[in-house]
Each structure stands twice: as C-alpha cells, then as structure tokens.
Design an enzyme around this catalytic site. Sequence first.
Site, PDB file in Angstrom:
ATOM      1  N   ASP A 105       0.884  -1.051   0.013  1.00  0.00           N
ATOM      2  CA  ASP A 105      -0.034  -0.007   0.034  1.00  0.00           C
ATOM      3  C   ASP A 105       0.825   1.105   0.106  1.00  0.00           C
ATOM      4  O   ASP A 105       0.568   2.178  -0.883  1.00  0.00           O
ATOM      5  CB  ASP A 105      -1.071  -0.046   1.048  1.00  0.00           C
ATOM      6  CG  ASP A 105      -0.293  -0.175   2.558  1.00  0.00           C
ATOM      7  OD1 ASP A 105       0.869  -0.616   2.535  1.00  0.00           O
ATOM      8  OD2 ASP A 105      -0.982  -0.103   3.638  1.00  0.00           O
ATOM      9  N   ASP A 108       6.974   3.790   3.267  1.00  0.00           N
ATOM     10  CA  ASP A 108       7.205   5.078   4.206  1.00  0.00           C
ATOM     11  C   ASP A 108       8.717   5.175   4.350  1.00  0.00           C
ATOM     12  O   ASP A 108       9.419   5.347   3.672  1.00  0.00           O
ATOM     13  CB  ASP A 108       6.491   4.820   5.540  1.00  0.00           C
ATOM     14  CG  ASP A 108       6.238   6.103   5.945  1.00  0.00           C
ATOM     15  OD1 ASP A 108       7.032   7.077   6.080  1.00  0.00           O
ATOM     16  OD2 ASP A 108       5.432   6.393   6.879  1.00  0.00           O
ATOM     17  N   ARG A 170      -9.589   2.205   6.875  1.00  0.00           N
ATOM     18  CA  ARG A 170      -9.189   1.535   5.813  1.00  0.00           C
ATOM     19  C   ARG A 170     -10.087   1.565   4.621  1.00  0.00           C
ATOM     20  O   ARG A 170      -9.729   1.271   3.390  1.00  0.00           O
ATOM     21  CB  ARG A 170      -8.947   0.219   6.206  1.00  0.00           C
ATOM     22  CG  ARG A 170      -7.849  -0.140   7.296  1.00  0.00           C
ATOM     23  CD  ARG A 170      -7.564  -1.665   7.534  1.00  0.00           C
ATOM     24  NE  ARG A 170      -6.538  -1.601   8.765  1.00  0.00           N
ATOM     25  CZ  ARG A 170      -5.263  -1.704   8.614  1.00  0.00           C
ATOM     26  NH1 ARG A 170      -4.650  -1.281   7.464  1.00  0.00           N
ATOM     27  NH2 ARG A 170      -4.788  -1.939   9.777  1.00  0.00           N
TER      28      ARG A 170
END
Length: 185
Positions: A105, A108, A170
């Site tokens: 997803d 980072d 979500r």
Amino acid sequence: MKYDDVKDSISQVLISHEELDSKLDELAAQISQDYADVDNLLCIGVLKGAAYTLVSVTRRMSISTPVDFMSLSSYGSGMESSHTITVRSDLTTDVAGKNVLILEDIVDSGYTLNWLIAELKRRGAASVKVMALLSKPERREYEVPIDYLGFTIPNEFVVGFGMDYNDHYRNLDFIGVLDPKVYAN
C-alpha cells in the site's frame, strides 16, 4: 466509505477514487505485460494495509497468479516505526524458485519492505520485485527498489484504501490526509 461519511476527519482528499482506479488499471496492465511469460509468479501482500491494493491490482491483471499474505508489524499501535519486525502471520506458500511480486500500500521509511525483500531472497525466491501504490520518499530511511509505483506523496498522515489510523479509515474509497485533530492526543 465515501468522503461525505468522514469529511470532519479528513483535511484533504489526496487521491480520488477515480484517480486510484485509473492508476490501478495502468499498474495491472504493466505487470501483466511484464509477467506474461512467467509461469511461477507469486503475488504477496502485507496485511492488513496492502490487502486492498493486492486485490484491486490482481483482479485487473490479464494473467493468472496465486496470491499469499504475510502479516508484519513494525508500528504496533503508534504512528512511528519501532524498527523491530514482528511476523504476526507467515506465508502459506514456499517462495523457493518463485518470482515474487510484493504488492504494498505504502512505502514510508522502507524498513519493513527492506526486511521483507531480504527475507524472501533468503527463503530462495528466484526474484523479488515491488509494486507500491504510494511512496513517501521524504520519510525514507532505507532505500528500497520500487519497480511499479502508483503515486509519490508528501509527508502527510494518509488513510484510506487499506491505510488506517488505529484500524479505522481503511475502507475509504479514496486516499485522504487525516486531520491532525483526530490523532492529536
């Protein structure tokens, strides 16, 4: 869930549902083309966040591929990585000799993905590539290869399409910036 359902919690719609759909179509087409002649492709999603990305991309692909999931954590219940990987649930598929495509997803810090790539190679994967819906390069501590990228985003706390805050948001059909008032305390 739509924007109107959470407009008091979202300070900005960063990527609309329509933009997501278009990009997912594009990524799935490219992956299908690149893996058209590969018999041993295995798509892996990291739970819980990548479930939406994995399902959305693989259902758009024009090739058949098995999928599997791992549940990893480096965050616990906080917003910053603890830099300790916990395997909550392992793969059910042996990756030895397989061409693995990790569908993420968001990338980072890169810490979890860096660990996962090394682990899959250690387990004997023939190759490991990465598709990430989002990349946040300003936060990167570990440079990791992203072979298929959806969007580069600024250093904002984002939710939706699998990404959460305390296991909420979500199921948004877009990606939005969470209003700081939601997590201020």
